[in-house]
Design a protein around this motif. Sequence first.
Motif, PDB file in Angstrom:
ATOM      1  N   PRO A 117       0.810  -1.223   0.000  1.00  0.00           N
ATOM      2  CA  PRO A 117       0.000   0.000   0.000  1.00  0.00           C
ATOM      3  C   PRO A 117       0.841   1.271   0.000  1.00  0.00           C
ATOM      4  N   SER A 118       1.968   1.258   0.724  1.00  0.00           N
ATOM      5  CA  SER A 118       2.818   2.454   0.753  1.00  0.00           C
ATOM      6  C   SER A 118       3.418   2.733  -0.618  1.00  0.00           C
ATOM      7  N   ALA A 119       3.897   1.682  -1.304  1.00  0.00           N
ATOM      8  CA  ALA A 119       4.465   1.863  -2.640  1.00  0.00           C
ATOM      9  C   ALA A 119       3.385   2.223  -3.657  1.00  0.00           C
ATOM     10  N   ALA A 120       2.174   1.680  -3.448  1.00  0.00           N
ATOM     11  CA  ALA A 120       1.064   1.947  -4.365  1.00  0.00           C
ATOM     12  C   ALA A 120       0.497   3.348  -4.210  1.00  0.00           C
ATOM     13  N   ALA A 121       0.910   4.055  -3.167  1.00  0.00           N
ATOM     14  CA  ALA A 121       0.375   5.400  -2.936  1.00  0.00           C
ATOM     15  C   ALA A 121       0.982   6.431  -3.862  1.00  0.00           C
ATOM     16  N   ASP A 122       2.219   6.227  -4.303  1.00  0.00           N
ATOM     17  CA  ASP A 122       2.857   7.274  -5.100  1.00  0.00           C
ATOM     18  C   ASP A 122       3.876   6.716  -6.093  1.00  0.00           C
ATOM     19  N   TRP A 123       4.856   5.964  -5.607  1.00  0.00           N
ATOM     20  CA  TRP A 123       5.959   5.540  -6.460  1.00  0.00           C
ATOM     21  C   TRP A 123       5.485   4.652  -7.609  1.00  0.00           C
ATOM     22  N   VAL A 124       4.687   3.638  -7.300  1.00  0.00           N
ATOM     23  CA  VAL A 124       4.227   2.723  -8.345  1.00  0.00           C
ATOM     24  C   VAL A 124       3.326   3.431  -9.362  1.00  0.00           C
ATOM     25  N   PRO A 125       2.319   4.224  -8.938  1.00  0.00           N
ATOM     26  CA  PRO A 125       1.523   4.947  -9.941  1.00  0.00           C
ATOM     27  C   PRO A 125       2.359   5.844 -10.850  1.00  0.00           C
ATOM     28  N   HIS A 126       3.403   6.456 -10.301  1.00  0.00           N
ATOM     29  CA  HIS A 126       4.273   7.292 -11.123  1.00  0.00           C
ATOM     30  C   HIS A 126       4.974   6.454 -12.188  1.00  0.00           C
ATOM     31  N   TRP A 145      -3.023  -3.865  -7.560  1.00  0.00           N
ATOM     32  CA  TRP A 145      -3.623  -4.225  -6.277  1.00  0.00           C
ATOM     33  C   TRP A 145      -2.682  -3.781  -5.168  1.00  0.00           C
ATOM     34  N   ASP A 146      -3.208  -3.048  -4.192  1.00  0.00           N
ATOM     35  CA  ASP A 146      -2.385  -2.698  -3.021  1.00  0.00           C
ATOM     36  C   ASP A 146      -2.674  -3.706  -1.922  1.00  0.00           C
ATOM     37  N   VAL A 147      -1.666  -4.483  -1.585  1.00  0.00           N
ATOM     38  CA  VAL A 147      -1.819  -5.602  -0.661  1.00  0.00           C
ATOM     39  C   VAL A 147      -0.598  -5.689   0.252  1.00  0.00           C
ATOM     40  N   VAL A 148      -0.777  -6.324   1.407  1.00  0.00           N
ATOM     41  CA  VAL A 148       0.343  -6.538   2.329  1.00  0.00           C
ATOM     42  C   VAL A 148       1.267  -7.610   1.761  1.00  0.00           C
ATOM     43  N   SER A 149       2.441  -7.742   2.353  1.00  0.00           N
ATOM     44  CA  SER A 149       3.506  -8.572   1.789  1.00  0.00           C
ATOM     45  C   SER A 149       3.096 -10.019   1.544  1.00  0.00           C
ATOM     46  N   GLU A 150       2.457 -10.649   2.525  1.00  0.00           N
ATOM     47  CA  GLU A 150       2.091 -12.054   2.375  1.00  0.00           C
ATOM     48  C   GLU A 150       1.092 -12.247   1.240  1.00  0.00           C
ATOM     49  N   ARG A 151       0.129 -11.330   1.148  1.00  0.00           N
ATOM     50  CA  ARG A 151      -0.873 -11.405   0.084  1.00  0.00           C
ATOM     51  C   ARG A 151      -0.234 -11.160  -1.277  1.00  0.00           C
ATOM     52  N   CYS A 152       0.739 -10.290  -1.325  1.00  0.00           N
ATOM     53  CA  CYS A 152       1.454 -10.016  -2.577  1.00  0.00           C
ATOM     54  C   CYS A 152       2.098 -11.293  -3.107  1.00  0.00           C
ATOM     55  N   GLU A 192      -3.359  -0.622  17.645  1.00  0.00           N
ATOM     56  CA  GLU A 192      -2.873  -1.281  16.428  1.00  0.00           C
ATOM     57  C   GLU A 192      -3.808  -0.871  15.303  1.00  0.00           C
ATOM     58  N   VAL A 193      -3.321  -0.080  14.365  1.00  0.00           N
ATOM     59  CA  VAL A 193      -4.177   0.471  13.319  1.00  0.00           C
ATOM     60  C   VAL A 193      -3.895  -0.206  11.977  1.00  0.00           C
ATOM     61  N   THR A 194      -4.932  -0.301  11.169  1.00  0.00           N
ATOM     62  CA  THR A 194      -4.799  -0.881   9.834  1.00  0.00           C
ATOM     63  C   THR A 194      -4.409   0.168   8.808  1.00  0.00           C
ATOM     64  N   GLN A 195      -5.023   1.349   8.897  1.00  0.00           N
ATOM     65  CA  GLN A 195      -4.781   2.411   7.931  1.00  0.00           C
ATOM     66  C   GLN A 195      -3.810   3.442   8.495  1.00  0.00           C
ATOM     67  N   LEU A 196      -2.899   3.900   7.642  1.00  0.00           N
ATOM     68  CA  LEU A 196      -1.940   4.891   8.101  1.00  0.00           C
ATOM     69  C   LEU A 196      -2.596   6.245   8.369  1.00  0.00           C
ATOM     70  N   ALA A 243       5.666   5.599   2.676  1.00  0.00           N
ATOM     71  CA  ALA A 243       4.353   5.718   3.310  1.00  0.00           C
ATOM     72  C   ALA A 243       4.011   7.147   3.720  1.00  0.00           C
ATOM     73  N   LEU A 244       4.938   8.068   3.537  1.00  0.00           N
ATOM     74  CA  LEU A 244       4.695   9.435   3.998  1.00  0.00           C
ATOM     75  C   LEU A 244       3.482  10.066   3.315  1.00  0.00           C
ATOM     76  N   GLN A 245       3.261   9.722   2.047  1.00  0.00           N
ATOM     77  CA  GLN A 245       2.109  10.281   1.330  1.00  0.00           C
ATOM     78  C   GLN A 245       0.796   9.904   1.998  1.00  0.00           C
ATOM     79  N   LEU A 246       0.764   8.757   2.645  1.00  0.00           N
ATOM     80  CA  LEU A 246      -0.474   8.287   3.279  1.00  0.00           C
ATOM     81  C   LEU A 246      -0.706   8.909   4.646  1.00  0.00           C
ATOM     82  N   CYS A 247       0.282   9.616   5.162  1.00  0.00           N
ATOM     83  CA  CYS A 247       0.196  10.157   6.527  1.00  0.00           C
ATOM     84  C   CYS A 247       0.101  11.680   6.557  1.00  0.00           C
ATOM     85  N   ARG A 248       0.031  12.292   5.396  1.00  0.00           N
ATOM     86  CA  ARG A 248       0.014  13.761   5.365  1.00  0.00           C
ATOM     87  C   ARG A 248      -1.320  14.284   5.896  1.00  0.00           C
TER      88      ARG A 248
END
Length: 294
Positions: free
Chosen positions: A101-110, A127-134, A221-225, A245-250
Amino acid sequence: MNISGRLVDAFLALEETQRFSVAAERCHVSPSAFSQMIARLEQQVGARLFDRDTRNVSLTPEGKVFSEGAHRIAAEIRRTVTELRDRVECKAGRVSLAALPSAAADWVPHQMATFRARNPGVELRLWDVVSERCLEMIRRNDADFGINALPGSESEFDSQLLFKEPFYLLCASSDSLASAASVPLKALKGRMGIQTVRSGSMWQYSQLLMLRAHMRDAGFEVTQLGALAGLVANGFGVGFVPRSALQLCRREGVVAVPLAVRNIHRPIYLVRYRDRSLSVAAELLWRQLQQQTG
């Protein structure tokens, strides 16, 4: 019955030209060899397909039935060959990508936008997914490849390190550390730390950082940044996030400060299933991403 494409081509050539000599020339064989091809085709289908005499060649009723199927086959082959050529030239095709999800927020779309500008006919899926799901999506061939924090087992996956990303401290803008150029772990001793859920790669790093800094668990324990940033902004503690992940926390009231720690970075990998070929388009995007290492 095993009718070859050459025999179908011979049938269509004779149907169109209505002359054995011309049809033979089109098929690049001698007239006698061409006659044998038509005879072999008629023998295989068990019916006479052409009426012929010294001047005329015409379809029999059975030949007209065969003609319908032969034209369908030829049209399907042409369509398939055209599609394959378009895919080879990246005028068509599809690439499915799984990413953190962090990579899918900015770097990958670019990176995807850069690829699309060069190859507008290729359909892209993400698909933005956690490591195991990836890894599971790659294993099941639901994704061509992935951008992941886990490389997967060497027996299953071919993984290449893209980069190692540093971690940042998320703190409230009113925090005394908010104006620092960087924050050493010793400055966080006794602080309350907010963690992400244990299903993602970020949890293991936040655990390690909290342990080394001798911090206390804030009990969240949070799911979303976005939720992490909200808790930080309202004074419930601080958090740790990797650079991507900084883009998701602004948000207002939250500041990200680099951590002054050298030996804790999150590796990001390109991951594909070992011994499974990628499509031409997927291979092209894979190579584009390979060039972003560093």
